[in-house]
Enzyme design. Structure first.
Site, PDB file in Angstrom:
ATOM      1  N   TYR A   1     -48.908 -82.242  16.945  1.00 37.31           N
ATOM      2  CA  TYR A   1     -48.478 -82.350  15.607  1.00 37.31           C
ATOM      3  C   TYR A   1     -50.258 -82.216  14.899  1.00 37.31           C
ATOM      4  CZ  TYR A   1     -43.364 -82.022  15.440  1.00 37.31           C
ATOM      5  OH  TYR A   1     -42.029 -81.177  16.035  1.00 37.31           O
TER       6      TYR A   1
ATOM      7  N   HIS B   1     -37.846 -75.061  18.749  1.00 34.65           N
ATOM      8  CA  HIS B   1     -37.931 -76.130  18.623  1.00 34.65           C
ATOM      9  C   HIS B   1     -36.189 -76.608  18.759  1.00 34.65           C
ATOM     10  CE1 HIS B   1     -40.405 -78.708  16.527  1.00 34.65           C
ATOM     11  NE2 HIS B   1     -39.812 -79.083  16.603  1.00 34.65           N
TER      12      HIS B   1
ATOM     13  N   LYS C   1     -46.376 -74.381  22.127  1.00 39.00           N
ATOM     14  CA  LYS C   1     -45.136 -74.639  21.446  1.00 39.00           C
ATOM     15  C   LYS C   1     -44.333 -74.264  20.156  1.00 39.00           C
ATOM     16  CE  LYS C   1     -41.424 -78.286  22.317  1.00 39.00           C
ATOM     17  NZ  LYS C   1     -41.114 -78.453  20.614  1.00 39.00           N
TER      18      LYS C   1
END
Ligand SMILES: Cc1cc2nc3c(=O)[nH]c(=O)nc-3n(C[C@H](O)[C@H](O)[C@H](O)COP(=O)(O)O)c2cc1C
Length: 418
Positions: A186, A314, A290
């Site tokens: 992240y 997600h 991703k």
């Protein structure tokens, strides 16, 4: 005679009635009933009692058997964090329902007495194409958290991808897994933070940096917020939620990194293709994105020198675009044209789900919530059994299709239902 839709609707009403009845009003049953709406209930209709929980991992017949046990063991707010999608949870449901749009086309007389399910990803061989998705804060579900997950992944030789927001550090989890793991990033809105995390993962020996590109906005996690209201414990006793830095105290990948300038939820709203180029300049790790869900972005990823793509929404928790990943996958594979590896996650629960994606051309398939159900239910042993079930089902689905290896699977084994 009733149509299948009418029968499904009346079964659903019956389950809703059971879930609402004071006779059956256990947490387990309500959670089970809620999940039943979005999964296929048919194999369950002759189950002895919907509210009966398995007592040990070996008793599980499928991965869903772990969910109500986790619901019983895990505090409601933590369970809500895991189960939640956002807004109307259309994407969360679509991820399961999407598999109905595709059918397998099994071939016969191909001697499938020996099946090789191994896969090679960036030069490393794993015994199964099923990988462990990055999920944050695994101690929400069991004190051993990501260490238990690592040991379970080790038992079945699965790829494990560790979240930036894990409770245990990348060094400790690598140690528990016994071989290098991939690190999910992240990036946060601040380059200094991203850079420090990348350096740490690099030093820990991670071969791949998986950059999550779909957590770029705030989100209304309604299931989480509603279950939080039913949690009678004082959340502030364990979580100081006053700032991003305070919330990250038990997320040990951040140790030693100054987070004071990060506000709100730390979403990476400013990510761009330039950010990824910048990452490339500071690491030797391969870079996988991703959260790619369109062919346009998949093509841009190849043009920008990205090493791989994880087609993911997600698990329906980043935004509520409404489309399952199994639906998006064929278009993305067509855009990528084999230039880089494509892997996929979101909603995978069954070996047949995995084989559909593998036949389309995905190289590996990730699971998130199922192993968290296993973790919340029985710790490491639960995760091991969840992985074993998905592995066994995938092996069986390959045999049933007449495919002896992942290389033998190809798009001719799957078609869109008419
Ligand atoms: C509780 C939970 C926490 C998650 N945390 C992260 C995370 O920290 N980083 C990330 O990239 N994805 C995260 N994800 C998404 C997973 O990596 C994965 O994309 C998703 O769980 C796959 O869908 P499934 O749960 O339906 O299998 C999380 C998912 C769940 C359920």
């Amino acid at each position: 005679m009733n149509s299948p839709i009418v029968r499904a609707a009346s079964r659903r009403r019956f389950l809703q009635y059971l879930a609402g009845s004071p006779l059956f009003a256990s947490h387990a049953l309500s959670a089970y009933g809620a999940e039943t709406l979005s999964k296929l209930p048919d194999p369950m209709i002759w189950a002895p009692a919907a509210g009966e929980l398995i007592g040990k991992p070996k008793d599980a017949i499928n991965v869903f058997d772990f969910e109500p046990v986790a619901r019983k063991n895990v505090p409601p707010a933590h369970f809500g964090y895991m189960a939640s999608g956002l807004d109307d949870e259309v994407t969360l449901r679509a991820n399961r329902e999407g598999f109905l749009k595709f059918q397998l086309l099994p071939r016969r007389l191909n001697d499938v007495s020996k099946v090789d399910t191994s896969v090679e990803l960036f030069g490393t061989k794993y015994d199964s194409p099923i990988f462990v998705c990055p999920t944050g804060g695994n101690q929400f579900f069991h004190p051993d958290g990501e260490l238990a997950v690592a040991k379970a992944a080790r038992a079945g030789n699965h790829l494990q991808i560790l979240s930036t927001s894990s409770n245990f550090s990348v060094e400790d989890v690598t140690n528990a897994r016994g071989v290098p793991i991939w690190f999910q990033l992240y990036a946060s809105p601040r380059w200094e933070v991203a850079q420090a995390l990348i350096k740490r993962a690099d030093a820990a020996g991670c071969p791949v940096l998986m950059v999550t590109v779909d957590r770029i906005a705030g989100r209304n996690q309604e299931t989480l917020f509603r279950l939080m209201r039913t949690d009678t414990r004082e959340c502030a006793a364990c979580h100081d939620r006053s700032s991003f830095a305070a919330r990250s105290v038990r997320r040990h990948n951040y140790d030693g990194i100054d987070l004071t300038a990060i506000s709100g939820g730390g979403e990476s709203s400013n990510l761009s293709w330039d950010s990824v180029k910048r990452m490339r300049d500071v690491t030797r790790m391969k870079i996988v994105l991703k959260g790619i869900v369109t062919p346009e972005d998949a093509d841009l990823a190849v043009q920008n020198g990205i090493d791989g793509i994880l087609v993911s929404n997600h698990g329906g928790r980043g935004e509520d675009n409404g489309r399952s990943t199994i639906d998006a996958l064929p278009e993305i594979l067509a855009a990528v044209k084999g230039r880089i590896p494509v892997i996929v996650d979101s909603g995978f629960r069954r070996g047949t789900d995995a084989v559909k994606a593998l036949a389309m051309g995905a190289q590996a398939v990730g699971i998130g919530r199922p192993y968290l159900w296993g973790l919340g239910a029985f710790g490491q042993e639960g995760v091991e059994r969840v992985l074993e079930i998905v592995r066994t089902e995938t092996h069986a689905a390959m045999q049933q299709c007449g495919a002896r290896s992942l290389q033998e699977l190809n798009p001719a084994f799957v078609r869109r239902a008419s």
